[in-house]
Motif scaffolding. Structure first.
Motif, PDB file in Angstrom:
ATOM      1  N   ALA A  95      31.908  39.150 -11.583  1.00  0.00           N
ATOM      2  CA  ALA A  95      31.314  37.849 -11.241  1.00  0.00           C
ATOM      3  C   ALA A  95      29.811  37.945 -11.084  1.00  0.00           C
ATOM      4  N   ASP A 130      32.137  29.361 -21.073  1.00  0.00           N
ATOM      5  CA  ASP A 130      33.194  29.939 -20.238  1.00  0.00           C
ATOM      6  C   ASP A 130      32.963  31.427 -19.948  1.00  0.00           C
ATOM      7  N   ARG A 134      32.620  36.651 -15.132  1.00  0.00           N
ATOM      8  CA  ARG A 134      33.686  35.805 -14.594  1.00  0.00           C
ATOM      9  C   ARG A 134      33.058  34.564 -13.959  1.00  0.00           C
ATOM     10  N   CYS A 135      33.268  33.427 -14.620  1.00  0.00           N
ATOM     11  CA  CYS A 135      32.701  32.166 -14.130  1.00  0.00           C
ATOM     12  C   CYS A 135      33.859  31.280 -13.671  1.00  0.00           C
ATOM     13  N   ARG A 136      34.149  31.300 -12.361  1.00  0.00           N
ATOM     14  CA  ARG A 136      35.325  30.553 -11.876  1.00  0.00           C
ATOM     15  C   ARG A 136      35.047  29.055 -11.879  1.00  0.00           C
ATOM     16  N   GLN A 137      34.098  28.638 -11.035  1.00  0.00           N
ATOM     17  CA  GLN A 137      33.801  27.217 -10.899  1.00  0.00           C
ATOM     18  C   GLN A 137      32.499  26.844 -11.598  1.00  0.00           C
TER      19      GLN A 137
END
Length: 750
Positions: free
Chosen positions: A734, A617, A689-692
């Motif tokens: 990101a 995550d 930042r790992c959104r998807q």
């Protein structure tokens, strides 16, 4: 279990019994027999029945310390025929042990011939060896003919044997005892007799003294083979208080210079109960298996005294580290158990402490004193009665002679004429004519006065508890003098010392030969270690559809850290990894993996280093490598994770100043290492930042030297500081997509 059936008609003498009750009854009888008559010593004399019978049998053969020796075959035969109806070899083995000065602190039998040795060799056959009692055994038997103890019929009823010995010596603790009964066992190490006497004397004056108070006198066990006791005072006190525990005993050694800067270790005393030959054999075996890299050779140069020489690999080896590594792997350090399970009062098996054990012996000595005094009193009263009659006769000798010459039945006539008892009349009739002179009458009067005084003294003794304890005190002081610290037999042999401080020593490297290895972990979690540093792993075979997952260079002395997907870190010893000949072993068999957990990273442990640990995550933190080392199979829970995140990365973080992180959708972020916190465990902070997407790789590097990476063809590449300018940022951003600057990017690192 069904009801017992009725015996069929006509089956006279056959009785039907329930199997369960029959087994219970018979096994209970067997258990009681083993406990009472074989395995446990009596608290009063410290002897088991076989030893008591051997000593009493030798007493009957008049084998006192100052007499000639007799064949052991004669002793064994008499003991077996009269008292102990068991195997002759069992009796001889017990006799031999009583004579061995390396098994008994105070031998009870003085042996002549081959009675075995400390190497573990057996004795000669009993037709060759001879024996007699020692002074200690004489003390144990002292007064046995004076009604001091009870006797019982022997197994065939032909003779009587003592239930317990008078025991003027504290044998239970002085010589110790070992035995295994049914459902219980005993293990009492030997102690110093002079110290036990001091403790007993204190106990006489302070009846309610505790075991802890008696430890002022009894320092700990005193083994016949010497050695060094390395337990703490607290653990020794607790063991003696409860009667259960154990003692750690080490061999005594010294550094011996051999000239020109070289030296050897010489072992002069070994732990109690360990055969020397077995020790040497184990040391040689460990040398052959290369498990003692600091040791070059071992030699046994013993003659009558123990002398085992350990030769170091080189003169630069630290002798303390060498010996500590040997202590850890061999019986040069042994644990001697303490379980004071004895027959209290000869009847009840119970675990007792030091104070109660000495109290049992003292109470027994008082009973012996009382019985001995009463026996002597009865003898004196009988003799006084006889003397009274003889002195009456001396007043009218002519009349006595006339009655004896003229009367058909002189005894009744004498009894009637002089008002004598039958005992007195018999004594007069048995008197020789030569005793009827005037001098004899004076001797009789002197004897009468002496015995009267002795009788008064005994009556006063029996009526005064204080005088009884005073008498026992004199007896114990005499024993202490005979076996005091200034005597050869009584001097303490085992010393109490604190072990050297080894907290900062890495014993893994001391006990394993340092050799280069290449560690391989397969995709399915199998691990092995190839000898040497192998660069080309293309020829390495795997099981079935398995394949290479992780490989790195290390050494046999290293520890391997393994990260599981659930955030736990496990520690493996490189020296214990399977060799590279086969496919290795599953890591799951070496540690306790949780269900569903997978191996995601492995690397060698560097003491004092730092590691970057991260999850899928994008969260992570810096951790001290020392905090990740686990000493158990269960590992350490280092990283906290929120479902469905998994631990992904464990990479070195020492010496760098920037961190590069990359996500599955090829977004790269570079930020200063100073932005990351250092934790021992936890969830960490967001690195990227790992959104998807998920975090796939991370690397700690020095910006001035550039960021190393590999492409899909395995080629090593380097991104310098100017190139990385585009991706520079701060933690938790990101990142920026990898462009043509990173063609066919595979992973970070060389």
């Amino acid at each position: 279990m069904g009801q017992p059936f009725d015996p069929p008609s006509g089956s006279d003498g056959i009785e039907s019994v329930e199997l369960k009750s029959a087994l219970e009854e018979r096994y209970l009888a067997y258990a009681l027999s083993t406990i009472m008559n074989r395995a446990l010593p009596d608290a009063r004399d410290g002897l088991k029945p076989v030893h008591r019978r051997i000593l009493y049998g030798m007493r009957l053969l008049r084998l006192d310390p100052n007499t000639a020796f007799k064949k052991c075959a004669k002793i064994v035969g008499d003991v077996m025929g009269d008292f102990h109806p068991h195997g002759d070899q069992a009796i001889y083995d017990a006799l031999v042990r009583l004579s061995q000065d390396f098994a008994q602190r105070y031998p009870l039998v003085d042996g002549q011939g081959n009675f075995g040795n400390i190497d573990g060799d057996g004795p000669a056959a009993y037709r060759y060896t001879e024996a007699r009692l020692t002074e200690v055994a004489r003390l144990l038997l002292d007064g046995i003919d004076e009604d001091t103890v009870d006797f019982r019929p022997s197994y065939n009823g032909e003779k009587d044997e003592p239930i317990v010995l008078p025991a003027a010596f504290p044998n239970l603790l002085a010589n110790g005892s070992q035995g295994i009964a049914v459902g219980m066992a005993t293990s009492i190490p030997p102690h110093n007799a002079a110290e036990l006497c001091d403790a007993a004397l204190y106990l006489i004056g302070h009846r309610d003294a505790t075991s802890a108070q008696l430890l002022t006198f009894v320092k700990g066990p005193d083994f016949p083979t010497g050695g060094i006791l390395i337990d703490s005072a607290e653990s020794i006190a607790e063991a003696y208080r409860t009667g259960r525990g154990g003692f750690r005993v080490r061999a005594r050694w010294a550094k011996e210079d051999t000239g020109r800067g070289t030296w050897n270790i010489v072992v002069t005393e070994i732990p109690y109960g360990i055969p020397k030959a077995r020790l040497i054999e184990k040391l040689a075996e460990l040398l052959q298996e290369k498990k003692l890299p600091l040791l070059a050779d071992v030699r046994d140069e013993s003659a009558e005294d123990v002398r085992v020489v350990l030769e170091p690999r080189s003169r630069s080896v630290d002798p303390v580290i060498l010996m500590e590594s040997v202590f850890r792997l061999t019986e040069l350090e042994a644990r001697i158990p303490l379980n004071m399970n004895v027959l209290v009062g000869g009847l009840v098996p119970r675990v007792i402490g030091l104070a109660e054990a000495l109290r049992e012996w003292l109470d027994h000595r008082r009973v012996v004193l009382q019985r001995r005094s009463r026996h002597r009193l009865a003898q004196i009263e009988r003799r006084l009665e006889i003397l009274g009659g003889l002195l009456i006769v001396y007043l009218d000798l002519d009349e006595v002679i006339r009655i004896i010459r003229e009367e058909d039945e002189p005894k009744p006539s004498l009894m009637k004429r002089f008002e004598l008892t039958e005992l007195q009349a018999n004594a007069i009739l048995d008197t020789r004519l030569r005793s009827l002179r005037k001098l004899e009458e004076m001797e009789l009067k002197r004897e009468l006065d002496t015995l009267t005084k002795e009788k008064d003294g005994l009556e006063e003794l029996l009526g005064s508890e204080k005088m009884q304890w005073s008498d026992i005190t004199k007896q114990i002081r005499a024993v202490k003098k005979a076996f005091g610290p200034e005597t050869k037999l009584g001097a303490r042999r085992t010393t109490l010392e604190n072990p050297p401080d080894t907290a900062g020593i890495d014993f893994t490297s001391a006990m394993v030969e340092r050799e280069p290895i290449t560690v391989i972990v397969s995709a399915k979690g199998w691990i092995r270690a190839l000898k040497g540093h192998v660069a080309d792993l293309s020829g390495v075979a795997f099981k079935g559809d398995d394949a290479l997952n992780i490989s790195f260079l290390s050494e046999t002395t290293a520890k391997i850290l393994v990260l599981a997907s659930n955030g736990k870190v496990f520690t493996l010893e490189a020296a214990k990894l399977p060799g590279g000949r086969g496919f290795g072993d599953p890591i799951r068999l070496m540690v306790d993996f949780d269900d569903g957990a997978e191996i995601v990273a492995a690397l060698p442990y560097q003491p004092g280093g730092k590691l970057l640990i991260a999850g899928s995550d994008g969260r992570g933190f810096l951790a001290p490598a020392d905090a990740l080392v686990a000493n158990t199979r269960k590992g350490k829970g280092i990283m906290g994770l929120d479902e469905p995140a998994q631990a992904m990365l464990l990479v070195p973080a020492g010496g760098g100043d920037h961190v590069a992180v990359c996500s599955a959708d090829r977004l790269l972020l570079v930020f200063p290492l100073s932005e990351m916190p250092e934790l021992s465990r936890g969830k960490g902070v967001r690195l990227q930042r790992c959104r998807q997407s998920t975090l796939t790789d991370a690397h700690v590097f020095t910006l001035a030297e550039g960021l190393p990476w590999r492409d899909s063809a395995g080629q090593e590449r380097l991104a310098n500081a100017a190139l990385l300018e585009k991706w520079m940022g701060h933690r938790a951003e990101a990142g920026t997509l990898m462009t043509r600057s990173f063609p066919k990017f595979e992973r970070f690192g060389k």
